[in-house]
Structures are given as structure tokens and as C-alpha cells.
Design a protein around this motif. Sequence first.
Motif, PDB file in Angstrom:
ATOM      1  N   ALA A  95       0.859  -1.144  -0.144  1.00 31.10           N
ATOM      2  CA  ALA A  95       0.230   0.243   0.297  1.00 31.10           C
ATOM      3  C   ALA A  95       0.846   1.380  -0.266  1.00 31.10           C
ATOM      4  N   GLN A  96       1.940   1.121   0.529  1.00 29.64           N
ATOM      5  CA  GLN A  96       2.654   2.472   1.023  1.00 29.64           C
ATOM      6  C   GLN A  96       4.111   2.307   0.256  1.00 29.64           C
ATOM      7  N   GLN A  97       4.685   3.505  -0.680  1.00 27.51           N
ATOM      8  CA  GLN A  97       6.194   3.792  -0.717  1.00 27.51           C
ATOM      9  C   GLN A  97       6.710   4.814  -0.708  1.00 27.51           C
ATOM     10  N   SER A  98       7.769   4.803  -0.394  1.00 27.35           N
ATOM     11  CA  SER A  98       8.227   6.114   0.156  1.00 27.35           C
ATOM     12  C   SER A  98       9.260   6.863  -1.256  1.00 27.35           C
ATOM     13  N   THR A  99      10.103   8.383  -1.111  1.00 23.66           N
ATOM     14  CA  THR A  99      10.881   8.375  -1.612  1.00 23.66           C
ATOM     15  C   THR A  99      11.213   9.742  -1.385  1.00 23.66           C
ATOM     16  N   PHE A 100      11.952  10.370  -2.360  1.00 26.98           N
ATOM     17  CA  PHE A 100      12.397  11.641  -2.047  1.00 26.98           C
ATOM     18  C   PHE A 100      11.982  13.075  -3.866  1.00 26.98           C
ATOM     19  N   ALA A 101      12.187  13.723  -3.319  1.00 25.03           N
ATOM     20  CA  ALA A 101      10.919  14.558  -3.887  1.00 25.03           C
ATOM     21  C   ALA A 101      11.892  14.929  -5.496  1.00 25.03           C
ATOM     22  N   ASN A 102      11.312  14.830  -6.298  1.00 22.61           N
ATOM     23  CA  ASN A 102      12.023  14.927  -8.357  1.00 22.61           C
ATOM     24  C   ASN A 102      12.686  12.931  -8.037  1.00 22.61           C
ATOM     25  N   GLN A 103      12.016  12.090  -7.484  1.00 24.14           N
ATOM     26  CA  GLN A 103      12.659  11.457  -7.735  1.00 24.14           C
ATOM     27  C   GLN A 103      11.481  10.614  -7.829  1.00 24.14           C
ATOM     28  N   ARG A 104      11.321   8.976  -8.499  1.00 26.51           N
ATOM     29  CA  ARG A 104      10.885   7.756  -8.534  1.00 26.51           C
ATOM     30  C   ARG A 104      10.687   6.772  -7.565  1.00 26.51           C
ATOM     31  N   ALA A 105       9.373   6.156  -7.184  1.00 23.24           N
ATOM     32  CA  ALA A 105       9.357   5.173  -6.351  1.00 23.24           C
ATOM     33  C   ALA A 105       8.327   4.257  -7.126  1.00 23.24           C
ATOM     34  N   TYR A 106       8.905   3.483  -6.760  1.00 24.36           N
ATOM     35  CA  TYR A 106       8.233   2.221  -7.642  1.00 24.36           C
ATOM     36  C   TYR A 106       7.028   1.117  -6.497  1.00 24.36           C
ATOM     37  N   PHE A 107       5.891   0.824  -7.563  1.00 27.75           N
ATOM     38  CA  PHE A 107       5.185  -0.081  -6.543  1.00 27.75           C
ATOM     39  C   PHE A 107       5.312  -1.769  -7.162  1.00 27.75           C
ATOM     40  N   PRO A 108       5.371  -1.881  -6.346  1.00 33.33           N
ATOM     41  CA  PRO A 108       5.713  -3.726  -7.099  1.00 33.33           C
ATOM     42  C   PRO A 108       4.312  -4.378  -6.821  1.00 33.33           C
ATOM     43  N   ILE A 109       3.396  -4.474  -7.999  1.00 33.78           N
ATOM     44  CA  ILE A 109       2.354  -5.452  -7.815  1.00 33.78           C
ATOM     45  C   ILE A 109       3.121  -6.921  -8.369  1.00 33.78           C
ATOM     46  N   ASP A 110       2.308  -8.385  -7.589  1.00 32.08           N
ATOM     47  CA  ASP A 110       2.763  -9.380  -7.888  1.00 32.08           C
ATOM     48  C   ASP A 110       1.120  -9.859  -8.325  1.00 32.08           C
ATOM     49  N   ILE A 111       1.541 -10.683  -8.920  1.00 30.99           N
ATOM     50  CA  ILE A 111       0.550 -11.108 -10.324  1.00 30.99           C
ATOM     51  C   ILE A 111       0.688 -12.656 -10.449  1.00 30.99           C
ATOM     52  N   GLN A 112      -0.379 -12.609 -10.358  1.00 31.02           N
ATOM     53  CA  GLN A 112      -0.487 -14.825  -9.981  1.00 31.02           C
ATOM     54  C   GLN A 112      -1.561 -15.118 -11.091  1.00 31.02           C
ATOM     55  N   SER A 113      -1.072 -16.052 -11.966  1.00 30.03           N
ATOM     56  CA  SER A 113      -2.032 -16.393 -13.338  1.00 30.03           C
ATOM     57  C   SER A 113      -2.455 -17.848 -13.068  1.00 30.03           C
ATOM     58  N   LYS A 114      -3.092 -18.591 -14.066  1.00 33.14           N
ATOM     59  CA  LYS A 114      -3.453 -19.791 -14.068  1.00 33.14           C
ATOM     60  C   LYS A 114      -3.386 -20.503 -15.287  1.00 33.14           C
ATOM     61  N   LYS A 115      -3.253 -19.268 -16.303  1.00 32.37           N
ATOM     62  CA  LYS A 115      -3.191 -19.739 -17.413  1.00 32.37           C
ATOM     63  C   LYS A 115      -1.837 -18.382 -18.705  1.00 32.37           C
ATOM     64  N   PRO A 116      -1.261 -18.367 -19.766  1.00 30.14           N
ATOM     65  CA  PRO A 116      -1.020 -17.578 -20.407  1.00 30.14           C
ATOM     66  C   PRO A 116      -1.770 -15.735 -20.317  1.00 30.14           C
ATOM     67  N   HIS A 117      -1.555 -15.035 -20.477  1.00 32.24           N
ATOM     68  CA  HIS A 117      -1.984 -13.446 -20.913  1.00 32.24           C
ATOM     69  C   HIS A 117      -1.225 -13.005 -21.397  1.00 32.24           C
ATOM     70  N   PHE A 118      -1.514 -12.121 -22.030  1.00 31.67           N
ATOM     71  CA  PHE A 118      -1.461 -11.547 -23.054  1.00 31.67           C
ATOM     72  C   PHE A 118      -1.378  -9.534 -23.567  1.00 31.67           C
ATOM     73  N   ASP A 119      -0.400  -9.018 -23.447  1.00 32.01           N
ATOM     74  CA  ASP A 119      -0.674  -7.674 -23.655  1.00 32.01           C
ATOM     75  C   ASP A 119      -1.253  -6.714 -22.615  1.00 32.01           C
ATOM     76  N   LEU A 120      -0.508  -6.294 -21.890  1.00 31.60           N
ATOM     77  CA  LEU A 120      -1.384  -5.911 -20.476  1.00 31.60           C
ATOM     78  C   LEU A 120      -0.686  -4.740 -20.054  1.00 31.60           C
ATOM     79  N   ASN A 121      -1.051  -4.005 -19.812  1.00 27.07           N
ATOM     80  CA  ASN A 121      -0.875  -2.554 -20.026  1.00 27.07           C
ATOM     81  C   ASN A 121      -1.012  -1.798 -18.357  1.00 27.07           C
ATOM     82  N   PHE A 122      -0.211  -1.298 -17.783  1.00 26.79           N
ATOM     83  CA  PHE A 122      -0.527  -0.580 -16.565  1.00 26.79           C
ATOM     84  C   PHE A 122      -0.601   0.547 -16.059  1.00 26.79           C
TER      85      PHE A 122
END
Length: 333
Positions: A95-122
Motif C-alpha cells: 500500500a505504501q512507498q516512499s521517495t525523495f522529491a524529484n525522484q521516482r518510487a516504484y510500487f511492486p505488483i505481484d501477478i498470479q496467473s493460471k493461464k497465459p495472458h498477453f498485452d497487459l498495460n499498467f
Amino acid sequence: MKNFLSPIIKKRVEHWLSKRVPSNYQHTLSSRNIFIMPTRFGFAYLFFIILLFLLGTNYQNNIILLFCYLLASLFLTVMLNSFYNLSQLTFSSQAQQSTFANQRAYFPIDIQSKKPHFDLNFHLPQQGALADKVKLEQCAVGTSQIFLPCYASRRGVYQLGRVKVSSEYSLGLFVSWSMLDFSHQLVVFPQPKKLNSHQNYLSALDEPENSDNAAQPKGAGIDDFAELKNYITGESLARIAWKQLARGQGKLSKHYENQQGSLRWLKLTDMPSSDLETKLSFLCYLVMHYSKSEQEFGLSLGKPTENIAPSSGQLHQHQCLFALAKFSPSMDD
């Protein structure tokens, strides 16, 4: 009129989404939270089908009608395929990430799949033009992870809103998407700004007599050098007596002691600037500097309720940086 209606429509849509796709740390895509509509190419394709149908019925041409039905069946098949390409995916994120001003933070998103999926955009729609899209060409069976970037130019605590997951698979006739709410929060610390002779800005502040943080006659601190002791594994490298080590006297660590009767504080009012953001940037640098060398200090932002008692360590550093990020001067200041 448009500016008047836009906030109202946005509020109603968000209210509807909060019921349809409520906030959660984990989401599984299904018919309840997947939305689908034709793309521009899809609408053009549909218009072409309608045009062929009108021509076929007008001229009573069975070949044109057969071709029209074939295209229509392909249209419906692609629509179902587009839906199934997103369904049964499970997403989870911190839910939460931190960084300094003028810098990027990165939120990890874990994906669980039971079949192949294609062309996912976030991406994060609330970021607007600053939103960076992450594209996953293929999501294999099992667990995978992407890192969604987020940028902020100013300090503060930001609620990032929903993450849009979309796909135009296959043939680009339809776009299927979902708006997932992980309650993402971005804490942006001030950009550290170095001070010259920064030790001069670590000052004493009297504490109430009944305070739990009352000064002891002596303690680990930063004022006066006390003695050299044998280095203990795990101590900060900043405490190592490098000169003695170079002379072959062994690995020793430097220890300091506070002056009697005072606690050491970083004070907002002591910072050498008239600009609030510059003062906070100076304090951010000092917090990082003294935390790195494991030295004890407190933080005073002008009010007793905003003071953080002297301590050291990673938790204390984070508490101080978080206080700097959310600090807002009162109207009376």
C-alpha cells in the motif's frame, strides 16, 4: 459548463467504482470488475459491418450478407477472447512507498496467473501526463512481478488512486480494462540539501522535568570524543577508527558522550533560510547524515506535538522523514 459537470461525473463514477471494485490489497479479475468496449478501430470495424449489411439487404446479395455475418461472428469472438485474456488474473500490491522529491518510487505488483495472458498495460490515471505505463507482453503461468513507477516533484503524502490494467488483445478491436484500488500512498520526503558546517545546526532544547526523555549525565551521543573500544561486528562503519587501523593498531570503534544536562535536537527555526521548503531540505539532509552515522538526535518542527524525541536507528530516521514530508505550518506561524 464542462468544468462544472466534470467533477460531479468524476465523483459519481468513483462512488460507483468503490462499490463495484472496493479497495483491497488483492484483486482477482472476473466479470464483476472487468470492463470492455470497442477501440476506434473496433468502432470502424463495426460501422463497416453495418454498411455491408445495408448493402447486402438492399441488393439482396447473399454473398455480401454471408461475408457480413462472418465479420460479425469474428467481432463477437474477439470480444469474448478479449475478456478471457484478463479474467482469472490475481493482483496484489503493497500500500505504501516512499521517495525523495524529484525522484521516482516504484510500487511492486505481484501477478498470479493460471493461464497465459498477453498485452497487459499498467498505469496510474491520477498521475495524468506524469504517468509512466508499464507493458507486459506476455504473462506466463505462475507468479510474476512488475514495478509501477510514480513521480512527485514536491514533498507531501499523496493518495495515488486506482491502477488501470488494460489490454487490447487480440486484433485491437476491443480494449478490456479494470480499475484496481490498492490504496496506494506515496510519501515524498524533501529533497536533501547539504549544509556547510552542518554540525553547528544541532542544538540543545530544554525538556520538561517529568519528560521520559530527560537527559542523563552521560550517554551515547555526538558531542565529545570519549574513547576507543574494540570493534563489535554490526557497528556502523562510520564509527571505525580508520587512522588507528591503518597504523596496525587493530580494528577499533570511536565512542562519544553528550554534554551533561542537554538533549540534542535539530530545530526548524535554526535552519539558515527564510524559505520553508529550503529549511525542510536542510533538515532532511541532517536527518540522513546523523542517521547514517548512528548518532542520536531529536527533531523539533515548532510545536511540542510535532517534536520527535532523540533516538537513533532506521525507525527513528523514517519517523523524522515522514514528519518532514507531511509538515504543514499553521496559519498563525
